[in-house]
Write a protein that holds these residues in place. Structure first.
Motif, short mmCIF file in Angstrom:
data_model
loop_
_atom_site.label_atom_id
_atom_site.label_comp_id
_atom_site.label_asym_id
_atom_site.label_seq_id
_atom_site.Cartn_x
_atom_site.Cartn_y
_atom_site.Cartn_z
N ARG A 40 0.82 -1.22 0.00
CA ARG A 40 0.00 0.00 0.00
C ARG A 40 0.85 1.26 0.00
O ARG A 40 0.41 2.31 -0.46
CB ARG A 40 -0.95 -0.01 1.21
CG ARG A 40 -2.17 -0.86 0.96
CD ARG A 40 -3.12 -0.84 2.11
NE ARG A 40 -2.63 -1.59 3.25
CZ ARG A 40 -3.33 -1.83 4.35
NH1 ARG A 40 -4.56 -1.38 4.46
NH2 ARG A 40 -2.81 -2.53 5.33
N ARG A 41 2.10 1.15 0.50
CA ARG A 41 2.97 2.33 0.54
C ARG A 41 3.93 2.39 -0.64
O ARG A 41 4.67 3.37 -0.78
CB ARG A 41 3.76 2.33 1.85
CG ARG A 41 2.90 2.67 3.05
CD ARG A 41 3.71 2.65 4.34
NE ARG A 41 4.10 1.28 4.70
CZ ARG A 41 3.32 0.45 5.37
NH1 ARG A 41 2.11 0.81 5.72
NH2 ARG A 41 3.75 -0.77 5.68
N ALA A 54 2.94 0.98 -5.69
CA ALA A 54 1.90 1.24 -4.70
C ALA A 54 0.61 0.58 -5.16
O ALA A 54 0.20 0.74 -6.32
CB ALA A 54 1.70 2.74 -4.53
#
Length: 280
Positions: A40-41, A54
């Motif tokens: 997610r990052r 991402a």
């Protein structure tokens, strides 16, 4: 497309920032794949043998954007490893709200559906591809005080087998990897049950203690990563691959042991009867 990479297979691995996903991405890269991991990052500090994108598997737009980036850079996708997922800390099924149940399915099951739908048009056009879903022996077995997680893995099993039948004549194969306990930071990200009840306190604590005991000697994620590579590179891939000795034994027992023997073994291993006797 980068001509230097021409001829290399392109792999996309979700949930690759740590644990099984990271180990699988590194193993595939070491075997010659051009690998894109996701989290997610996105990109994180530290040297990696693969690139990071991402991606939030619970968001349609995020999935579409990540796959579009991959196709823009590489022009094809040969392998999708669906690994992203999380669990709920040991708890009675009654102790999780409907919203919590929906959240774990949204990542562990519908995340796989989103990713699969995003890559399939490209794989169908290529008439080639592999999809590997990280399941669990809990897709074959019950997990008292882990019912929601087990339910997501049972769903992955059914989806994977059905999808493989649909796609094999199009040059695409689907496999599911079934590890048992694996020593990763997975439990550090457990979702805590949001409706704890005193009625389950003793059994919940007993199962938590047992899980910690087993995790101390569990297989390393590299065991699962090797199985991913085996499934990805097999000329004639199987639908199911167990990962590690314990997973193989449990799968065998599920197939051949009498139901009563299996039932009693699960309860004995998790100390359920003793814990519930104390609670009552």
């Amino acid at each position: 497309m980068n001509m230097k990479k021409q001829g290399q297979k392109i792999a996309l691995v979700t949930g690759a920032s740590s644990g099984i996903g990271q180990a699988a991405a590194e193993r595939l890269a070491g075997a010659g794949y051009t690998v894109y991991g996701t989290s997610r990052r996105g990109s994180a500090a530290g040297a990696r043998s693969f690139q990071m994108l991402a991606l939030d598997v619970t968001q349609d737009a995020s999935v579409a954007e990540a796959v579009a980036q991959l196709m823009q850079r590489e022009g094809r996708v040969d392998l999708l490893v669906n690994n992203a997922g999380f669990g709920v800390a040991p708890a009675g099924a009654e102790e999780s709200s409907i919203a919590q149940a929906q959240a774990i399915f949204d990542t562990n099951f519908f995340g796989i559906v989103r990713m699969t739908r995003a890559v399939l048009p490209h794989m169908r056009e290529q008439r080639a591809g592999r999809i590997i879903n990280i399941g669990s022996v809990l897709g074959l077995l019950p997990m008292p005080y882990g019912a929601l997680y087990a339910a997501t893995k049972h769903a992955v099993e059914g989806y994977s087998e059905s999808l493989d039948h649909e796609l094999r004549t199009r040059g695409i194969r689907v496999s599911v990897i079934e590890p048992a306990y694996t020593n990763t930071p997975f439990d550090a990200n457990f979702l805590q049950p949001d409706a704890q009840l005193d009625a389950y306190r003793e059994a919940r604590a007993a199962v938590s203690r047992r899980v910690k005991e087993v995790m101390a000697t569990a297989d390393q994620p590299g065991v699962v990563a090797e199985t991913v590579l085996k499934a990805a590179s097999a000329a004639h891939p199987r639908l199911r691959y167990t990962a590690g000795g314990l997973a193989a034994r449990l799968s065998w027992l599920r197939r051949f042991a009498p139901a009563g023997v299996m039932d009693a073994g699960i309860r004995r291993d998790l100390r359920l009867d003793a814990a519930q006797a104390v609670q009552s």
